[in-house]
Design an enzyme around this catalytic site. Structure first.
Site, PDB file in Angstrom:
ATOM      1  N   THR A  23      -6.990  14.365  -0.477  1.00 35.50           N
ATOM      2  CA  THR A  23      -7.260  13.597  -1.454  1.00 35.50           C
ATOM      3  C   THR A  23      -6.670  13.581  -2.718  1.00 35.50           C
ATOM      4  OG1 THR A  23      -9.593  14.345  -0.645  1.00 35.50           O
ATOM      5  CG2 THR A  23      -9.702  13.365  -3.012  1.00 35.50           C
ATOM      6  N   GLU A  50      -5.189   9.858  -4.073  1.00 34.28           N
ATOM      7  CA  GLU A  50      -5.394   9.350  -5.542  1.00 34.28           C
ATOM      8  C   GLU A  50      -4.152   9.392  -6.294  1.00 34.28           C
ATOM      9  OE1 GLU A  50      -8.144   8.072  -6.174  1.00 34.28           O
ATOM     10  OE2 GLU A  50      -9.329   9.076  -4.592  1.00 34.28           O
ATOM     11  N   HIS A  56      -2.715   6.259  -5.773  1.00 32.64           N
ATOM     12  CA  HIS A  56      -3.130   4.999  -6.596  1.00 32.64           C
ATOM     13  C   HIS A  56      -2.555   5.169  -8.102  1.00 32.64           C
ATOM     14  CE1 HIS A  56      -6.304   3.418  -3.890  1.00 32.64           C
ATOM     15  NE2 HIS A  56      -6.946   4.576  -3.724  1.00 32.64           N
ATOM     16  N   TRP A  76      -6.010  -1.225   3.722  1.00 37.33           N
ATOM     17  CA  TRP A  76      -6.924  -2.530   4.117  1.00 37.33           C
ATOM     18  C   TRP A  76      -6.870  -3.406   3.049  1.00 37.33           C
ATOM     19  CZ3 TRP A  76      -8.921   2.188   2.953  1.00 37.33           C
ATOM     20  CH2 TRP A  76     -10.064   2.223   2.121  1.00 37.33           C
ATOM     21  N   THR A  95       3.211  -2.299   6.150  1.00 37.33           N
ATOM     22  CA  THR A  95       2.019  -1.705   6.493  1.00 37.33           C
ATOM     23  C   THR A  95       1.164  -2.883   7.205  1.00 37.33           C
ATOM     24  OG1 THR A  95       0.903  -2.133   4.533  1.00 37.33           O
ATOM     25  CG2 THR A  95       2.029   0.043   4.793  1.00 37.33           C
ATOM     26  N   ASP A 150      -8.496  14.536   6.446  1.00 37.35           N
ATOM     27  CA  ASP A 150      -7.034  15.079   5.842  1.00 37.35           C
ATOM     28  C   ASP A 150      -6.190  15.230   7.024  1.00 37.35           C
ATOM     29  OD1 ASP A 150      -8.255  14.940   3.378  1.00 37.35           O
ATOM     30  OD2 ASP A 150      -7.517  17.185   2.810  1.00 37.35           O
TER      31      ASP A 150
END
Length: 324
Positions: A231, A235, A238, A246, A259, A295
């Protein structure tokens, strides 16, 4: 004029992606809350949409960052290096009500170790990348060093996604040196949310990444199927300007050419090959860290994702202050 139109196009794509993501997340919110182990939920794009609504200039600012990123992708990266690797100090802010939420130093260190493995391609499952993607699997080359841990007892049972945990005045903890250190907040978020990040371009007063204490690291309170620290890897991706694979829309764009187009988020541990119905019916890169799989099922970044991340640390980039 062309430059303005280009940036407006990027801003529109980002806003469209946020709208689509909100519809998907709202549609499955009940499922996420009742059975969080079945659905990974990252609130980064939802938070970005709210920030844009509160700051009309933010969409254009992020569009400029995207234009800058695209212009830098083919250039050699120059930054503060330690043995050839970018080094980022990490501050971990722990907000706890219960003893379990006051996670141990060992659990914190396990997360730092996982980030170092995942961003340097030394994770043991990196070798599981299928041959179809072996030519684009990447060693990003970023090292994370635990700078300090700050702990604070609180009466809050959950914090939500409106950045209260990042504000001392609201019972949380202000970020420490956010222009030179990556701040992680570990707390109970609630609402089935595993974590969320602030994209480059937002306010330094709220910059960083939030992870629920049940999905942080690989020991202690870490809960299956999100018990391998991915996780935080997702993050932090990002935080370094990566989008969901997507594109937060059906067959949307993550601004990476290597990708494949995804119909939407994937969950669980999809069997390979998993085909998209997007143009060309490509095999989806479900094992990418920026998907929503468990994960155990995510274990790679791509070459273009690496380039996007490194670009933000270059001179003129939104995270250049980390590279000085």
């Amino acid at each position: 004029m062309k430059k303005t139109i280009f940036m407006l196009g990027i801003a529109s794509a980002i806003l469209a992606g946020c709208e689509s993501d909100e519809k998907v997340e709202n549609a499955s919110q009940e499922d996420q809350i009742s059975n969080v182990s079945a659905r990974r939920s990252c609130a980064s794009d939802e938070v970005l949409k709210e920030q844009m609504a509160n700051d009309p200039q933010l969409a254009m600012k992020i569009a400029k960052i995207e234009a800058f990123t695209q212009s830098k992708l083919s250039e050699n990266f120059q930054s503060r290096l330690v043995n050839g690797v970018i080094e980022i100090p990490v501050v971990v802010n722990v907000l706890y009500k219960t003893t379990a939420e006051n996670i141990s130093q060992a659990q914190i260190q396990s997360q730092i170790d996982i980030l170092n493995k995942d961003f340097n391609a030394t994770n043991s499952d990196f070798n599981n990348v299928p041959s179809a993607f072996s030519g684009v699997k990447a060693n990003v080359g970023i090292r994370f060093v635990l700078d300090q841990v700050v702990r604070k007892s609180t009466n809050k049972t959950s914090w939500g996604t409106r950045d209260a945990m990042k504000k001392t005045a609201q019972g949380g903890l202000n970020p420490l040196s956010p222009t030179t250190k990556l701040n992680l907040w570990v707390c109970t978020i609630g609402g089935g949310i595993l974590g969320y990040a602030q994209f480059p371009g937002g306010s330094s007063a709220t910059d960083g990444v939030v992870i629920d204490s049940k999905y942080f690291g690989s020991t202690g309170t870490a809960t299956y199927p999100y018990n391998l620290g991915r996780t935080a890897t997702h993050e932090v991706g990002h935080w370094m300007n990566l989008r969901h694979i997507w594109g937060d829309a059906t067959c949307g764009t993550d601004f990476c050419n290597d990708t494949p187009s995804h119909n939407t988020a994937n969950y669980g541990a999809p069997a390979f090959p998993h085909y998209s119905t997007c143009s060309g019916n490509p095999i989806e890169m479900t094992m990418n860290y920026m998907d929503y799989v468990d994960d155990r099922a995510m274990y790679m970044f791509s070459t273009d994702q690496k380039s996007r991340m490194l670009a933000i640390f270059q001179a003129g980039g939104p995270r250049y202050s980390f590279a000085q």
